[in-house]
Each structure stands twice: as structure tokens, then as C-alpha cells.
Design an enzyme around this catalytic site. Structure first.
Site, PDB file in Angstrom:
ATOM      1  N   ASN A 211       0.807  -1.232   0.000  1.00  0.00           N
ATOM      2  CA  ASN A 211       0.000   0.000   0.000  1.00  0.00           C
ATOM      3  C   ASN A 211       0.835   1.273   0.000  1.00  0.00           C
ATOM      4  O   ASN A 211       0.371   2.310  -0.470  1.00  0.00           O
ATOM      5  CB  ASN A 211      -1.053  -0.001   1.127  1.00  0.00           C
TER       6      ASN A 211
ATOM      7  N   PRO B  79      10.046  -6.587  -0.642  1.00  0.00           N
ATOM      8  CA  PRO B  79       8.793  -5.843  -0.833  1.00  0.00           C
ATOM      9  C   PRO B  79       7.670  -6.794  -1.229  1.00  0.00           C
ATOM     10  O   PRO B  79       7.921  -7.957  -1.561  1.00  0.00           O
ATOM     11  CB  PRO B  79       9.122  -4.895  -1.985  1.00  0.00           C
TER      12      PRO B  79
ATOM     13  N   SER C 212      -0.130  -7.400   7.705  1.00  0.00           N
ATOM     14  CA  SER C 212      -1.310  -7.827   8.463  1.00  0.00           C
ATOM     15  C   SER C 212      -0.917  -8.426   9.816  1.00  0.00           C
ATOM     16  O   SER C 212       0.186  -8.973   9.982  1.00  0.00           O
ATOM     17  CB  SER C 212      -2.092  -8.860   7.655  1.00  0.00           C
TER      18      SER C 212
ATOM     19  N   LEU D 228       1.446  -3.430  12.446  1.00  0.00           N
ATOM     20  CA  LEU D 228       0.416  -4.379  11.969  1.00  0.00           C
ATOM     21  C   LEU D 228      -0.898  -3.655  11.688  1.00  0.00           C
ATOM     22  O   LEU D 228      -0.925  -2.453  11.499  1.00  0.00           O
ATOM     23  CB  LEU D 228       0.271  -5.502  12.999  1.00  0.00           C
TER      24      LEU D 228
ATOM     25  N   CYS E 143      -3.280   1.464   6.817  1.00  0.00           N
ATOM     26  CA  CYS E 143      -3.539   0.887   8.140  1.00  0.00           C
ATOM     27  C   CYS E 143      -4.000   1.934   9.130  1.00  0.00           C
ATOM     28  O   CYS E 143      -4.443   1.605  10.227  1.00  0.00           O
ATOM     29  CB  CYS E 143      -2.301   0.160   8.642  1.00  0.00           C
TER      30      CYS E 143
ATOM     31  N   GLU F 288     -10.465  -4.646   9.175  1.00  0.00           N
ATOM     32  CA  GLU F 288     -10.001  -3.533   8.358  1.00  0.00           C
ATOM     33  C   GLU F 288     -10.699  -3.618   7.016  1.00  0.00           C
ATOM     34  O   GLU F 288     -10.567  -4.631   6.320  1.00  0.00           O
ATOM     35  CB  GLU F 288      -8.492  -3.656   8.122  1.00  0.00           C
TER      36      GLU F 288
HETATM   37  P1  ADP Z   1      -1.413  -7.358   2.966  1.00  0.00           P
HETATM   38  O1  ADP Z   1      -2.824  -7.577   3.333  1.00  0.00           O
HETATM   39  O2  ADP Z   1      -0.927  -5.961   3.066  1.00  0.00           O
HETATM   40  O3  ADP Z   1      -1.004  -8.022   1.689  1.00  0.00           O
HETATM   41  P2  ADP Z   1       0.283  -9.254   4.278  1.00  0.00           P
HETATM   42  O4  ADP Z   1       0.627  -9.325   5.713  1.00  0.00           O
HETATM   43  O5  ADP Z   1      -0.333 -10.450   3.632  1.00  0.00           O
HETATM   44  O6  ADP Z   1      -0.656  -8.008   4.175  1.00  0.00           O
HETATM   45  O7  ADP Z   1       1.530  -8.853   3.398  1.00  0.00           O
HETATM   46  C1  ADP Z   1       2.535  -7.963   3.834  1.00  0.00           C
HETATM   47  C2  ADP Z   1       3.872  -8.480   3.381  1.00  0.00           C
HETATM   48  O8  ADP Z   1       4.077  -9.746   4.003  1.00  0.00           O
HETATM   49  C3  ADP Z   1       4.003  -8.713   1.883  1.00  0.00           C
HETATM   50  O9  ADP Z   1       5.326  -8.382   1.491  1.00  0.00           O
HETATM   51  C4  ADP Z   1       3.782 -10.210   1.756  1.00  0.00           C
HETATM   52  O10 ADP Z   1       4.411 -10.750   0.614  1.00  0.00           O
HETATM   53  C5  ADP Z   1       4.429 -10.712   3.021  1.00  0.00           C
HETATM   54  N1  ADP Z   1       3.960 -12.034   3.494  1.00  0.00           N
HETATM   55  C6  ADP Z   1       2.728 -12.564   3.395  1.00  0.00           C
HETATM   56  N2  ADP Z   1       2.701 -13.797   3.965  1.00  0.00           N
HETATM   57  C7  ADP Z   1       3.940 -14.038   4.443  1.00  0.00           C
HETATM   58  C8  ADP Z   1       4.571 -15.124   5.152  1.00  0.00           C
HETATM   59  N3  ADP Z   1       3.908 -16.217   5.486  1.00  0.00           N
HETATM   60  N4  ADP Z   1       5.878 -15.005   5.475  1.00  0.00           N
HETATM   61  C9  ADP Z   1       6.571 -13.901   5.158  1.00  0.00           C
HETATM   62  N5  ADP Z   1       6.037 -12.850   4.511  1.00  0.00           N
HETATM   63  C10 ADP Z   1       4.749 -12.897   4.155  1.00  0.00           C
END
Ligand code: ADP
Length: 483
Positions: free
Chosen positions: A156, A180, A234, A256, A289, A386
Site C-alpha cells: 500500500n 517488498p 497484516s 500491523l 492501516c 479492516e
Molecule cells: P497485505 O494484506 O498488506 O497483503 P500481508 O501481511 O499479507 O498483508 O503482506 C505484507 C507483506 O508480508 C508482503 O510483502 C507479503 O508478501 C508478506 N507475506 C505474506 N505472507 C507471508 C509469510 N507467510 N511469510 C513472510 N512474509 C509474508
């Protein structure tokens, strides 16, 4: 493939130890406004993440040993290059993320402001001397960089979430590896290109781009050479990553999810509150967020507020972020649209009223109309999750105590906002709200001079301000004896 006019800053592979990486496999980056292909980017995985950590580890001693003034000078150069390329970086950001170009320019300047801020703070990484308990001793406290910092960032704010972590890390003397979000790698890689041009040494700033977040995340949270892990994303993923970091007792910063209340009291300036809400709720199409998620309005002014809000929201222009007058861009992907549709449907079937909007916009399949719902209640999912879309969900309350109880009734504690002109109420609310950041008669609160971060399940650690270096340094106590 869509033509990208800012192609001088386009890079299509990870940046590790000062070199651009190639790979046999690649992943697609698409424009969320049109679903057109923007670029194919070489896919990195666990092996490349490890290489990046080792490169950062190798570079650490040299970078940490630089005088602060030298680190500051290189960071200032990086800041200047980012600002020189503000237009191109903003265009790239809008293409891969969707937000209106004016907001994208704002994000580039906002991200750069952290680089500038921490370049200055690098020179003020002061320690302390403490009166000793006996005459033959001296107590000296120094702050030292923690070591290699690894980070994972969301889509975002593809530029600023990286800039504000990296700037603090580099200023403190740490080296940095970031993964990223796979939806928005191009802004991250462009930042790496400019860091390189600024003369930041190889291995100090590394970007690993790939689609297997879990595999890369395993390395970044568990590798023995990573001293600290910083995450924005998240709460569900953050909790998992905290567990992974626990095994190695790594320092952790977590930014978060939030569920921001936006409270409007009957003594508020309603026009100012509407303007504040527009900025807080509809920025980035509601995908931040700190977006107002639960709008709580005192019953006696609820109708008047909703009427004023509806007039203002009707005027918001939906469209491709590159169109000059667009204010609401697309949501990031089809899943994001589906989530907003579901939350709205559940709210309506549980008794909410649709005042405005409520449909996918004719601008395209991922554009959602700016929407206002009234008669929302705290029990509805839309008040618990959210929304991450341009939907303003309004609840009403009767007393100040009710407002405080409603606002705090969430496991999140990132941002809260309230509008009131009663000085006593302002101080009571400021005290009672269980959130890391409180906007009082203001809908836009984030800047480099202030500590950004949450309480409760919104995480811990602070980004920005002079506190922002604390997370990247360890205190070392020197005990001089025998004097
Ligand atoms: P959003 O809803 O903003 O996509 P996420 O928490 O899913 O929230 O993603 C935020 C970041 O965390 C992104 O870079 C995503 O690729 C990464 N991500 C998602 N799942 C995992 C995981 N299991 N381990 C490490 N990074 C993750």
C-alpha cells in the site's frame, strides 16, 4: 505490455551486494487500474535471500565504522536523488499500485523525508554518562547498531514503508535487506538504483523480490546473521513472523493492522470533521492501516454529519491514478474488491443503510465507488475488520463514555481520531484512547518528525522521530574501574 515512460528507473531483478540479479523464472507486475502487464521481474527465493543477508553481514562492519557524518552525507545524496526523480518514481508507483498521481508524489516526498530526517539524526546518536556508585568507577553508555536488519513490507506504500525502515537502519549503522510485496517490486528496485547512484556501498541496501514470501520470510526471520526484523503488514502474518523470530531472540518491530475509530462529538466543527474524514478514509482508496475504519458520530449531529459527508463524497472522482483529476484509484487486486463487497453485503443484511455508492465503479473491475453506510453497529464484521476500501461505515453513540468504550473495543491500537472543541474533552479522550497515535481535529497525522506505531495487536516499535533510532541500536554499558 504497457509502455512505461519512467523506464530509466525500471529494474527487473533483485539488488544484492550492489549487483542486479537475473533468474530463469520471472513474475508479472500488473497495473491494477487496467490489469495490463507492466514488467516481468526475475524471481528470487530463499537462496537469494540468504545471499543478501550474507552480503549485508559482510558490509556491516565497514558501514558501522563510517563516521556518522559520512553516513549522513551519503543518505542526504540518496534523499536528493529521490526528490530529483520524484515525478518518475511517482508515476512508477501509480502504475504498479494504483493510487492517484498526486498521492504518489506525496508518498515519494513522504518516504524521502524519512531519509532526510534520519540522515540528520545519524549525527545525534548520543550516549550517556551516569554517576557511578563509587569514586574509582565511571559509567559510560554507548549506542551501537544492532547489525543486519531484515524487513518485509506491504504494497500500500511501496516506497515509503521501505524508506522509513531503511533510513533508520542505515543512519544507525546497520545494513539492510528488504523483501517488498510482490505486487509492487518496481518502486523498491528504483529506490535501490538511486541508493546505488548515491554511493551507498554494496551490501548496505539490498532488495530481494519474489513471490514465495513464506520461503524468503523464513530466511529473513531465522538466519543467524540477521539481528533485527522489521515488518509492516497484516496482524495474522505478523504474529507468525514474531514466532519465527522468537527462536533466534531477534529484535522485532511490528507495524500491523489497525481498526481506527474516527469520533465526531456534538461540539465538533462538522465541516472540519468531514474534511478530516475525507483525508483519513479515502486516501489510497481506503487502503492504509491508519484509515478511519469505524466512524462514530454523536447521535444529535449524526444526520447533519452524514448529509455533509454525502455531499463531499459525491464529488470524489474515481479513475485511473494517472488521470490528473482522479482521487480514488483501483483496489490492489480482485480479492481486495471481493472483501469490500462481502463486508458491505454483510452489513446491509444485518441492518445497515446504504446512503451512497455501494457498487463496483464503471471505471473498471477493481474500482469501487466511494461509499457511505449508516446504521452500522459494533457487532457487524465491517466494524471489526479492516475494510481496506473506500467505504465509510457510520455508527452513532450517545455519551462520551460510550464513545470511549466503543473506540477501545478492538484488539487493535494503531491510530484513532476525534473531533471536539471542548478542551476538557480533548484531554480526557487523549488520555483514554488506547492507541499509539491520536489525531485530534486532524485526519492526517503521519510525518517523519513523529513516532509512528501502535499498541495492543497493532504491534510494537516506533518509526520516525528521534525515538525511531532506538529500535536499531543496542545500549552498551562500559564500566571503567580502577581509576
Ligand atoms: P497485505 O494484506 O498488506 O497483503 P500481508 O501481511 O499479507 O498483508 O503482506 C505484507 C507483506 O508480508 C508482503 O510483502 C507479503 O508478501 C508478506 N507475506 C505474506 N505472507 C507471508 C509469510 N507467510 N511469510 C513472510 N512474509 C509474508
Amino acid at each position: 505490455m504497457q509502455q512505461i515512460s519512467c523506464s530509466a528507473l525500471i529494474r527487473q531483478g533483485s539488488f544484492i551486494n550492489g549487483a542486479w540479479q537475473h533468474a530463469e523464472t520471472s513474475f508479472k507486475v500488473v497495473n491494477p487500474a487496467s490489469q495490463q502487464l507492466l514488467a516481468q521481474v526475475a524471481t528470487a527465493g530463499a537462496a537469494e535471500a540468504e545471499q543478501a543477508v550474507l552480503a549485508a553481514d559482510h558490509a556491516f562492519a565497514g558501514w558501522a565504522a563510517q563516521p556518522a557524518a559520512k553516513r549522513a552525507e551519503l543518505m542526504q545524496r540518496w534523499y536528493q536523488l529521490v526528490m530529483q526523480h520524484q515525478d518518475d518514481l511517482a508515476r512508477l508507483l501509480t502504475l504498479e499500485q494504483g493510487k492517484p498521481l498526486a498521492e504518489a508524489k506525496g508518498e515519494i516526498a513522504y518516504g524521502a523525508s524519512y531519509i532526510q530526517w534520519f540522515a540528520e539524526e545519524a549525527k545525534r546518536l548520543y550516549g550517556d554518562t551516569i554517576p557511578a556508585p563509587s569514586a574509582d568507577k565511571r559509567i559510560i553508555v554507548q549506542r551501537q547498531p544492532v547489525g543486519v536488519v531484515a524487513a518485509i513490507t506491504p504494497w500500500n506504500f511501496p516506497n515509503a514503508m521501505i524508506a522509513r525502515k531503511a533510513a533508520a537502519a542505515l543512519a544507525a549503522g546497520c545494513t539492510f535487506v528488504v523483501k517488498p510485496a510482490h505486487q509492487t517490486p518496481l518502486s523498491a528496485l528504483a529506490l535501490a538504483e538511486l541508493a546505488d547512484q548515491a554511493g551507498i556501498p554494496a551490501g548496505v541496501f539490498n532488495v530481494v523480490v519474489g513471490t514465495d514470501a513464506k520461503a524468503i520470510g523464513e530466511v529473513l526471520t531465522r538466519h543467524a546473521r540477521v539481528a533485527k526484523f522489521s515488518f509492516t503488514g497484516s496482524t495474522a502474518v505478523g504474529k507468525q513472523l514474531i514466532k519465527q523470530c522468537a527462536d533466534g531472540v531477534k529484535r522485532v518491530t511490528m507495524e500491523l493492522g489497525g481498526n481506527a475509530p474516527f469520533i465526531v462529538f456534538d461540539d465538533a466543527d462538522l465541516d472540519a470533521a468531514v474534511q478530516g474524514l475525507l483525508a483519513s478514509k479515502f486516501r489510497n482508496a481506503g487502503q492504509t492501516c491508519v484509515c478511519a475504519n469505524r466512524i462514530l458520530v454523536q447521535r444529535s449531529v449524526a444526520q447533519a454529519f452524514a448529509d455533509k459527508l454525502a455531499i463531499a463524497v459525491t464529488q470524489l472522482k474515481v479513475g485511473d491514478g494517472l488521470a490528473g483529476d482522479s482521487q480514488i484509484g483501483p483496489l490492489i487486486d480482485a480479492n481486495a474488491v471481493e472483501k469490500v463487497v462481502q463486508l458491505q453485503q454483510q452489513a446491509l443484511s444485518a441492518g445497515a443503510t446504504l446512503l451512497l455508492g455501494g457498487k463496483i465503479d464503471q471505471a473498471g473491475t477493481q474500482f469501487y465507488q466511494p461509499t457511505v453506510l449508516t446504521d452500522v453497529s459494533a457487532a457487524m464484521e465491517i466494524a471489526k475488520q479492516e475494510i481496506f476500501g473506500p467505504v465509510a461505515a457510520i455508527q452513532t453513540f450517545d455519551s462520551e463514555q460510550d464513545a470511549i468504550a466503543l473506540a477501545n473495543n478492538t484488539e487493535y491500537g494503531l491510530a484513532a481520531y476525534f473531533y471536539s472543541r471542548d478542551i476538557g474533552r480533548v484531554f480526557r479522550l487523549a488520555q483514554a484512547l488506547q492507541f499509539g497515535m491520536v489525531g485530534i481535529n486532524d485526519g492526517i497525522i503521519s510525518n517523519a518528525a513523529a513516532p509512528f506505531g501502535g499498541v495492543k495487536q497493532s504491534g510494537y516499535g516506533r518509526e520516525g522521530s528521534h525515538y525511531g533510532l532506538d529500535d536499531y541500536t543496542d545500549l552498551k554499558y562500559l564500566c571503567l574501574g580502577g581509576l
